[in-house]
Design a protein around this motif. Structure first.
Motif, PDB file in Angstrom:
ATOM      1  N   ASP A 243      12.059 -30.444  29.329  1.00 27.24           N
ATOM      2  CA  ASP A 243      12.266 -31.737  28.673  1.00 27.24           C
ATOM      3  C   ASP A 243      11.233 -31.976  27.582  1.00 27.24           C
ATOM      4  OD1 ASP A 243      10.016 -33.623  29.682  1.00 27.24           O
ATOM      5  OD2 ASP A 243      10.811 -32.782  31.549  1.00 27.24           O
TER       6      ASP A 243
ATOM      7  N   ASP B 273      23.329 -27.267  26.920  1.00 25.70           N
ATOM      8  CA  ASP B 273      23.621 -28.376  27.836  1.00 25.70           C
ATOM      9  C   ASP B 273      22.385 -29.262  27.935  1.00 25.70           C
ATOM     10  OD1 ASP B 273      26.056 -27.091  28.355  1.00 25.70           O
ATOM     11  OD2 ASP B 273      25.202 -25.982  30.042  1.00 25.70           O
TER      12      ASP B 273
ATOM     13  N   ASP C  81      20.842 -33.627  28.282  1.00 24.23           N
ATOM     14  CA  ASP C  81      21.018 -35.072  28.404  1.00 24.23           C
ATOM     15  C   ASP C  81      20.055 -35.761  27.447  1.00 24.23           C
ATOM     16  OD1 ASP C  81      22.786 -34.561  30.477  1.00 24.23           O
ATOM     17  OD2 ASP C  81      21.265 -34.850  32.039  1.00 24.23           O
TER      18      ASP C  81
ATOM     19  N   GLN D  88      18.185 -39.240  26.728  1.00 23.37           N
ATOM     20  CA  GLN D  88      17.811 -40.404  27.529  1.00 23.37           C
ATOM     21  C   GLN D  88      16.904 -41.350  26.749  1.00 23.37           C
ATOM     22  OE1 GLN D  88      15.936 -38.429  30.914  1.00 23.37           O
ATOM     23  NE2 GLN D  88      17.894 -38.352  32.004  1.00 23.37           N
TER      24      GLN D  88
ATOM     25  N   THR E  55      20.316 -42.329  30.869  1.00 21.31           N
ATOM     26  CA  THR E  55      21.021 -41.335  30.042  1.00 21.31           C
ATOM     27  C   THR E  55      22.036 -42.028  29.139  1.00 21.31           C
ATOM     28  OG1 THR E  55      20.737 -39.638  31.751  1.00 21.31           O
ATOM     29  CG2 THR E  55      22.491 -39.278  30.129  1.00 21.31           C
TER      30      THR E  55
ATOM     31  N   ASP F  34      23.605 -40.067  26.571  1.00 17.77           N
ATOM     32  CA  ASP F  34      24.560 -39.057  26.124  1.00 17.77           C
ATOM     33  C   ASP F  34      24.371 -37.787  26.951  1.00 17.77           C
ATOM     34  OD1 ASP F  34      26.593 -37.907  24.660  1.00 17.77           O
ATOM     35  OD2 ASP F  34      25.384 -37.536  22.863  1.00 17.77           O
ATOM     36  N   ARG F  35      25.515 -37.219  27.366  1.00 20.58           N
ATOM     37  CA  ARG F  35      25.496 -35.927  28.061  1.00 20.58           C
ATOM     38  C   ARG F  35      26.205 -34.929  27.165  1.00 20.58           C
ATOM     39  NH1 ARG F  35      24.216 -37.335  33.473  1.00 20.58           N
ATOM     40  NH2 ARG F  35      24.789 -39.509  33.836  1.00 20.58           N
TER      41      ARG F  35
ATOM     42  N   ARG G 124      27.432 -31.032  26.551  1.00 22.74           N
ATOM     43  CA  ARG G 124      27.683 -29.781  27.285  1.00 22.74           C
ATOM     44  C   ARG G 124      28.389 -28.784  26.371  1.00 22.74           C
ATOM     45  NH1 ARG G 124      24.635 -32.232  29.804  1.00 22.74           N
ATOM     46  NH2 ARG G 124      24.637 -32.812  32.022  1.00 22.74           N
TER      47      ARG G 124
ATOM     48  N   SER H 208      23.935 -38.716  18.812  1.00 20.49           N
ATOM     49  CA  SER H 208      24.317 -39.524  19.972  1.00 20.49           C
ATOM     50  C   SER H 208      24.278 -40.992  19.546  1.00 20.49           C
ATOM     51  CB  SER H 208      23.328 -39.308  21.130  1.00 20.49           C
ATOM     52  OG  SER H 208      23.223 -37.921  21.448  1.00 20.49           O
TER      53      SER H 208
ATOM     54  N   HIS I 233      19.264 -28.477  30.069  1.00 19.90           N
ATOM     55  CA  HIS I 233      19.672 -27.751  31.288  1.00 19.90           C
ATOM     56  C   HIS I 233      19.977 -26.289  31.005  1.00 19.90           C
ATOM     57  CE1 HIS I 233      19.806 -31.557  33.421  1.00 19.90           C
ATOM     58  NE2 HIS I 233      20.497 -32.056  32.413  1.00 19.90           N
TER      59      HIS I 233
END
Ligand SMILES: [Ca+2]
Length: 284
Positions: A191, A224, A226, A228, A237, A239-240, A242, A251, A266
């Motif tokens: 992160d 992938d 997130d 935040q 969060t 926006d996610r 992927r 976002s 991720h």
């Protein structure tokens, strides 16, 4: 008196000359050290993650090799990344200059104005002018993350933590580390966060990952993740993302009052490292 020192140093910088103390010419057979610094003046803004720097040059013009400890001291609110630059300076012929980059910072509370960094090596002294500039206003439409304090789960040794909030999103500069690259190969999540210094309304976050002709996002970008924001001390969060293969991900969301932004990665497309060129935050 101080002004005359500035003038001499500035003139020397323009002419590519060095500033040598009078005492040195009387040093007899001792190794002679010449000091240079650029740029002059060094301009710095009082934001925690927008460091400036000076490049110190040390030249041995004598006939014997010497180990030099150049001591640096800053005046007023100016801060230095390190106080000593040490190097072995052989007696090259022709003379050869060893250079070292030293980060220069100022706190947010610094009073704009003119200050100095003094460098002392053996009996040689150099005074480098430093100008602390006013803080950028960060008005509506400005990037609220620029130069603000970054933090990360880890940072690769070849990169700088502040690289993703330094205002440079040109992927061609990736090799000179104006981006953030985590330090835990093939281990996720990673992160990267930015504390904004105050609570502000945020409605848009733009995440730039590595994406150049040589390093396309589809192979090297973050895949992938997130996005935040921190509100009331808790991460939320907004926006996610992927399966991303784009260099820039925007976002947008209903504006929230937040004091920090974070990207939790991720996976990346090479499954090795998380790479962020620049993280930008806007009110809408
Ligand atoms: Ca950058």
């Amino acid at each position: 008196m101080r002004r005359s020192v500035f003038a001499v140093a500035a003139t020397a910088a323009v002419l590519g000359l060095t500033v040598v103390s009078p005492a040195q010419s009387a040093s007899g057979g001792r190794p002679t050290i010449e000091l240079t610094a650029s740029p002059q003046p060094v301009e710095v803004v009082g934001l925690p993650c927008l460091p400036s720097s000076l490049t110190l040059g040390m030249t041995n013009t004598g006939g014997h090799g010497v180990y030099v400890d150049a001591e640096l001291n800053a005046s007023g609110p100016v801060g230095l990344e390190r106080g000593v630059v040490s190097s072995w300076l052989p007696a090259w012929d022709p003379d050869h200059t060893v250079t070292a980059r030293v980060g220069v910072t100022a706190p947010r509370t610094a009073v704009p104005g003119d200050y100095t960094v003094t460098v002392r090596a053996d009996r040689t002294r150099l005074t480098v002018p430093v100008r602390v500039l006013p803080l950028p206003g960060k008005k509506e439409g400005d990037n609220l993350a620029l130069g603000e304090q970054a933090a990360a789960s880890s940072t690769h040794g070849n990169f700088r933590l502040c690289g993703a909030v330094d205002g440079d999103r040109n992927p061609d500069n990736w090799s000179i580390s104006t981006g953030w690259n985590d330090g835990t190969r093939s281990v996720f999540p990673d992160d990267y966060s930015v504390a904004l210094g105050r609570s502000v309304s945020i409605g848009r976050i733009e995440t730039y990952t590595l994406d150049s002709a040589r390093y396309p996002a589809g192979r090297f970008g973050i895949r992938d993740f997130d996005v935040q924001v921190r509100t009331g001390g808790a991460w939320q969060t907004v926006d996610r993302v992927r399966g991303n293969i784009a260099g820039k991900v925007t976002s947008t969301f209903d504006p929230v009052i937040a004091d920090a932004v974070r990207v939790v990665v991720h996976d990346s497309n090479d499954h090795a490292y998380s790479r962020i060129m620049e993280l930008e935050v806007y009110s809408r």
